[in-house]
Design a protein around this motif. Structure first.
Motif, PDB file in Angstrom:
ATOM      1  N   GLU A  85       0.840  -1.196   0.000  1.00  0.00           N
ATOM      2  CA  GLU A  85       0.000   0.000   0.000  1.00  0.00           C
ATOM      3  C   GLU A  85       0.877   1.250   0.000  1.00  0.00           C
ATOM      4  N   GLY A  86       0.507   2.230  -0.828  1.00  0.00           N
ATOM      5  CA  GLY A  86       1.270   3.466  -0.905  1.00  0.00           C
ATOM      6  C   GLY A  86       2.560   3.342  -1.694  1.00  0.00           C
ATOM      7  N   TRP A  87       2.603   2.374  -2.622  1.00  0.00           N
ATOM      8  CA  TRP A  87       3.849   2.164  -3.381  1.00  0.00           C
ATOM      9  C   TRP A  87       4.187   3.360  -4.270  1.00  0.00           C
ATOM     10  N   GLN A  88       3.144   4.133  -4.687  1.00  0.00           N
ATOM     11  CA  GLN A  88       3.417   5.315  -5.514  1.00  0.00           C
ATOM     12  C   GLN A  88       4.284   6.327  -4.761  1.00  0.00           C
ATOM     13  N   HIS A  89       3.985   6.516  -3.482  1.00  0.00           N
ATOM     14  CA  HIS A  89       4.750   7.458  -2.670  1.00  0.00           C
ATOM     15  C   HIS A  89       6.173   6.948  -2.461  1.00  0.00           C
ATOM     16  N   GLN A  90       6.314   5.628  -2.235  1.00  0.00           N
ATOM     17  CA  GLN A  90       7.638   5.042  -2.035  1.00  0.00           C
ATOM     18  C   GLN A  90       8.503   5.205  -3.285  1.00  0.00           C
ATOM     19  N   LEU A  91       7.839   5.167  -4.436  1.00  0.00           N
ATOM     20  CA  LEU A  91       8.573   5.253  -5.700  1.00  0.00           C
ATOM     21  C   LEU A  91       9.338   6.570  -5.805  1.00  0.00           C
ATOM     22  N   LYS A  92       8.756   7.638  -5.277  1.00  0.00           N
ATOM     23  CA  LYS A  92       9.411   8.945  -5.328  1.00  0.00           C
ATOM     24  C   LYS A  92      10.661   8.990  -4.453  1.00  0.00           C
ATOM     25  N   ASP A  93      10.680   8.163  -3.399  1.00  0.00           N
ATOM     26  CA  ASP A  93      11.763   8.228  -2.412  1.00  0.00           C
ATOM     27  C   ASP A  93      12.910   7.272  -2.717  1.00  0.00           C
ATOM     28  N   TYR A  94      12.760   6.428  -3.734  1.00  0.00           N
ATOM     29  CA  TYR A  94      13.844   5.488  -4.042  1.00  0.00           C
ATOM     30  C   TYR A  94      15.063   6.237  -4.543  1.00  0.00           C
ATOM     31  N   SER A  95      16.222   5.933  -3.946  1.00  0.00           N
ATOM     32  CA  SER A  95      17.468   6.555  -4.404  1.00  0.00           C
ATOM     33  C   SER A  95      18.201   5.666  -5.402  1.00  0.00           C
ATOM     34  N   ASP A  96      17.835   4.400  -5.449  1.00  0.00           N
ATOM     35  CA  ASP A  96      18.492   3.480  -6.381  1.00  0.00           C
ATOM     36  C   ASP A  96      18.063   3.813  -7.808  1.00  0.00           C
ATOM     37  N   PRO A  97      18.972   3.708  -8.780  1.00  0.00           N
ATOM     38  CA  PRO A  97      18.622   4.093 -10.156  1.00  0.00           C
ATOM     39  C   PRO A  97      17.697   3.121 -10.873  1.00  0.00           C
ATOM     40  N   PHE A  98      17.589   1.868 -10.364  1.00  0.00           N
ATOM     41  CA  PHE A  98      16.787   0.872 -11.063  1.00  0.00           C
ATOM     42  C   PHE A  98      15.760   0.245 -10.120  1.00  0.00           C
ATOM     43  N   LEU A  99      14.572   0.041 -10.646  1.00  0.00           N
ATOM     44  CA  LEU A  99      13.505  -0.619  -9.912  1.00  0.00           C
ATOM     45  C   LEU A  99      13.104  -1.873 -10.684  1.00  0.00           C
ATOM     46  N   PHE A 100      12.984  -2.999  -9.984  1.00  0.00           N
ATOM     47  CA  PHE A 100      12.652  -4.265 -10.626  1.00  0.00           C
ATOM     48  C   PHE A 100      11.197  -4.634 -10.354  1.00  0.00           C
TER      49      PHE A 100
END
Length: 330
Positions: free
Chosen positions: A22-37
């Motif tokens: 839940e709330g993955w959209q908000h977490q997406l903004k905070d990721y510092s890693d360049p790649f998301l799997f």
């Protein structure tokens, strides 16, 4: 073959499209890693370069998992490594931004960036690295030119020399603008954007050129990588175009020497060219005003009757008639 530095292996950050948190959209903004799997059925199946995704998409609550999937890259062709990297694997890594890393049980434990692999390679034995770089440059079928901030070519491969029909002594440390489009080079330096598929034809060469920025860790452009593809068909097309231009010049020369009025009309009835000798009293305007205009429409407007153009198109054979204008000119 050389060993992979374990400290360069990055952990995999993933989102399951089957049951996302839940709330993955908000977490997406905070990721510092360049790649998301992305995972499906507990298996990794694609990845997203977050920087590119965030630049083209505004992350809001209505961003869907479908948006992620549509912007992702399948892992099918991504290289999978163990602790050692062979030369064929190195070439495979160069083709993708990342490579997946497996443990001894063949389980994926992380990923490594292409840049980190190359940096590690050149940190190891200098002579071996130099030879390997030479192998890479000579093995790539496309031409490669490296341009520094002063717009000078500081390196290139033999394929590029051959495609540009020059010699190394006339290229190295010489201005790249003598061989390539100066505006494109300046644009890459100023915009940090890639320019693709530029067709460049000169008296000596016919090539397809890509211009890509070489950036440092602060994303400042420090150089330009110019990729050249030699297209034999391009040269052939250029020659055909030149041949057609010459034929056109010949035709116009013939038309200009004929005393009769000659109009060339396409199958739609549109005027495409005419001889210099035309009956101005008949048209009452300069014929250049009718270029691209439909001569059949002029009959409908009452300028003259009947239209010989219409009759030829309708009957598909030679027609001889007397035309008369609306003011009685025959």
């Amino acid at each position: 073959m050389f060993l992979l530095a374990k400290e360069k292996i990055r952990p995999i950050i993933s989102i399951s499209i089957d049951c996302p948190e839940e709330g993955w959209q908000h977490q997406l903004k905070d990721y510092s890693d360049p790649f998301l799997f992305l995972m499906k059925d507990s298996q990794l199946f694609s990845y997203i370069r977050l920087k590119d995704f965030l630049l083209t998409n505004q992350i809001e609550k209505d961003t869907t998992l479908t948006d992620l999937v549509e912007n992702s890259v399948p892992l099918e062709n991504v290289c999978k490594l163990n602790e050692t990297i062979s030369l064929p694997l190195l070439f495979q890594i160069i083709g993708e931004p990342i490579a997946l890393v497996k443990d001894k049980q063949e389980e994926i434990i992380g990923y490594i960036r292409r840049e980190d692999v190359l940096v590690e390679l050149f940190k190891q034995e200098n002579r071996h690295s130099f030879d390997l770089l030479k192998i890479i440059l000579t093995s790539i079928p496309m031409g490669i030119f490296v341009v520094d901030q002063e717009r000078k070519i500081v390196n290139c491969n033999d394929s590029g020399i051959k495609m540009m029909k020059t010699i190394r002594e006339d290229v190295i440390n010489k201005s790249a603008k003598t061989l390539f489009n100066s505006e494109h080079i300046d644009t890459v330096f100023s915009s940090n954007e890639t320019i693709l598929n530029e067709l460049e034809i000169t008296d000596k060469t016919s090539v397809l050129v890509d211009y890509s920025p070489i950036t440092n860790f602060n994303q400042k452009v420090e150089g330009v990588l110019i990729i050249v593809q030699d297209l034999p068909m391009v040269e052939k097309m250029a020659m055909e175009i030149e041949h057609i231009k010459n034929l056109n010049k010949d035709l116009n020369a013939i038309l200009s020497t004929i005393y009769d009025e000659i109009l060339v009309v396409n199958n739609k009835g549109e005027l495409i060219r005419y001889s210099d000798s035309f009956i101005s009293e008949f048209w009452r305007r300069d014929l250049k005003d009718f270029i691209g205009k439909n001569l059949i429409d002029l009959e409908d407007k009452g300028l003259f009757s009947p239209s010989v153009t219409r009759l030829v198109i309708e009957h598909k054979k030679k027609v001889s008639i007397v035309q008369e204008t609306d003011n009685g000119k025959k």
